[in-house]
Design an enzyme around this catalytic site. Structure first.
Site, PDB file in Angstrom:
ATOM      1  N   TYR A 146       9.855   5.584 -10.368  1.00 37.77           N
ATOM      2  CA  TYR A 146       9.933   7.174 -10.343  1.00 37.77           C
ATOM      3  C   TYR A 146      11.032   8.006 -10.641  1.00 37.77           C
ATOM      4  CZ  TYR A 146       5.061   6.438  -8.632  1.00 37.77           C
ATOM      5  OH  TYR A 146       3.787   6.096  -8.483  1.00 37.77           O
ATOM      6  N   ASP A 177      -3.035   4.900  -0.901  1.00 40.18           N
ATOM      7  CA  ASP A 177      -4.057   5.545  -1.208  1.00 40.18           C
ATOM      8  C   ASP A 177      -5.250   4.484  -0.946  1.00 40.18           C
ATOM      9  OD1 ASP A 177      -2.999   7.939  -2.294  1.00 40.18           O
ATOM     10  OD2 ASP A 177      -4.263   8.166  -3.913  1.00 40.18           O
ATOM     11  N   ASP A 223      -0.373  -7.665  -6.289  1.00 28.05           N
ATOM     12  CA  ASP A 223      -2.032  -7.541  -6.715  1.00 28.05           C
ATOM     13  C   ASP A 223      -2.861  -8.494  -5.248  1.00 28.05           C
ATOM     14  OD1 ASP A 223      -0.267  -9.678  -7.383  1.00 28.05           O
ATOM     15  OD2 ASP A 223      -1.158 -10.554  -9.170  1.00 28.05           O
TER      16      ASP A 223
END
Ligand code: NAD
Length: 356
Positions: free
Chosen positions: A141, A251, A223
């Site tokens: 980011y 999330d 993963d």
């Protein structure tokens, strides 16, 4: 005690949940005899509209000088144009960077009476109680270069995932210290089979772990972590991960608690004010209807009382008030099962205030 708190309501449901937090903070200050003073600034889309930038220098300086900051959320369809030069999220990133809040803590502990609100079977949720420590001011980011390039063959877009060992080390220390105060286990999540930055992450975390021989360390790939969060969520204590992986995994983890609206976060650095915000976004689909779940923001406020103001008793009073309100069967729309009455933000907040 006296504390100077900056409120950054932001966009969408941000102002609605920040008003709720202010009501509960007022209840805490009068019950425990503290003096909280508030100042308010724009961030995100509303700041772009008013000042042409997602965070003004004035707002950042006010935050830097404060004892703590409570943030609602930023963004919305109005500012979603992918070609826009100024974007609401730039305000968040500038704030995190400007405050040096390199660690984002996201506790996940489903309320026993909300197990039905989660899509997972209740038996998978027993004993779930973990904290995600997400690195917040590095990684993809923030990495440079980030740009679009015109090639002969077409357009190319580039983002850069980069970490220094120092960035990894400081957030790892925080995670290990946190684990010591909990069940003494750190799960470090990376993508070391593919990414060089993840290989440095894994190596550095392993080095830091040597200073905490009493804490068990496991490494898993991101993963697999996405799968284990659903398959065996109770096995986690402290999950330590990088900026983007933490963004995505939290999330997913929020669903264990029944709703994204329930999850709080604290962003901390080395001293300086902390930044407290729910993990959800501006929820444009329900903004302005007064039905947002305020719990994530209220629990963020409880974290603020604990970490920035060292008011543990007061922090627990807020957490207990939320717990009792849920145990009494009160639900906002996102938590209500069909047939159950759903309360609006104001009424839910009033019931929580009553229990402070
Ligand atoms: P979102 O978190 O805003 O909403 C996802 C879903 O959860 C929506 O259906 C929403 O109604 C629901 N929801 C979220 N919070 C809720 C609450 N407190 N009570 C009840 N329901 C709630 O995510 P999104 O829809 O992907 O993004 C919307 C906007 O928010 C975008 O512009 C995005 O960039 C922005 N965003 C901001 C932040 C932040 O400010 N930290 C974080 C994520 C997304």
């Amino acid at each position: 005690m006296k504390a100077n708190i900056v409120l950054l309501p932001g966009d969408g449901i941000g102002p609605e949940v920040i008003r709720a937090a202010q009501k509960v903070m007022d209840a805490v200050s009068s019950k425990f005899d503290h003096q909280f003073t508030y100042s308010e600034h724009d961030i995100g889309g509303c700041s772009i509209d008013a000042h042409g930038t997602a965070l003004t220098d004035e707002a950042l300086v006010a935050c830097q000088k404060s004892d703590a900051i409570m943030l609602g959320a930023v963004g919305g369809p109005k500012w979603d144009d992918p070609t826009a030069k100024v974007r609401p999220e730039q305000g968040l990133l500038a704030l995190r960077k400007g405050l040096g809040t390199f660690a984002n803590l996201r506790p996940v502990k489903p309320h026993p009476d909300l197990l039905d609100a989660s899509p997972l079977r209740p038996e998978r949720l027993g004993g779930v109680d973990f904290v995600v420590v997400r690195e917040l001011t590095g990684g993809i980011y923030f990495g440079e270069p980030r740009e679009r390039r015109q090639l002969e063959s077409g357009v190319q877009a580039v983002d850069t995932m980069s970490y220094t060992d120092a960035e990894i080390r400081r957030v790892a220390h925080l995670a290990f210290k946190l684990a010591r105060a909990r069940r003494s286990k750190v799960t470090s999540v990376d993508k070391a089979n593919v990414l060089e930055s993840s290989r440095l992450w894994r190596q550095t975390v392993s080095e830091v772990a040597k200073e905490y021989p009493d804490v068990k360390l496991e490494h898993i790939l991101v993963d697999a972590a996405a799968m284990f969060l659903i398959q065996r969520p109770a096995s986690f204590d402290v999950i330590l991960t990088s900026n983007m992986f933490g963004d995505i995994l939290t999330d997913e983890a929020s669903v264990l608690t029944g709703s994204m609206g329930n999850l709080p976060s604290a962003s901390l650095g080395d001293g300086g004010p902390g930044l407290y915000e729910p993990i959800h976004g501006s929820a444009p689909d329900i903004a302005g209807q007064g039905i947002a779940n305020p719990i994530g923001t209220l629990l963020s406020m409880a974290l603020m009382l604990r970490y920035s103001l060292q008011l543990e008793k007061e922090s627990q009073a807020v957490e207990r008030a939320v717990e009792k309100t849920l145990s009494s069967g009160h639900r906002t729309k996102d938590l209500a099962n069909s047939g159950e009455t759903a309360l609006n933000t104001k009424d839910m907040t009033a019931l929580i205030v009553e229990r402070i």
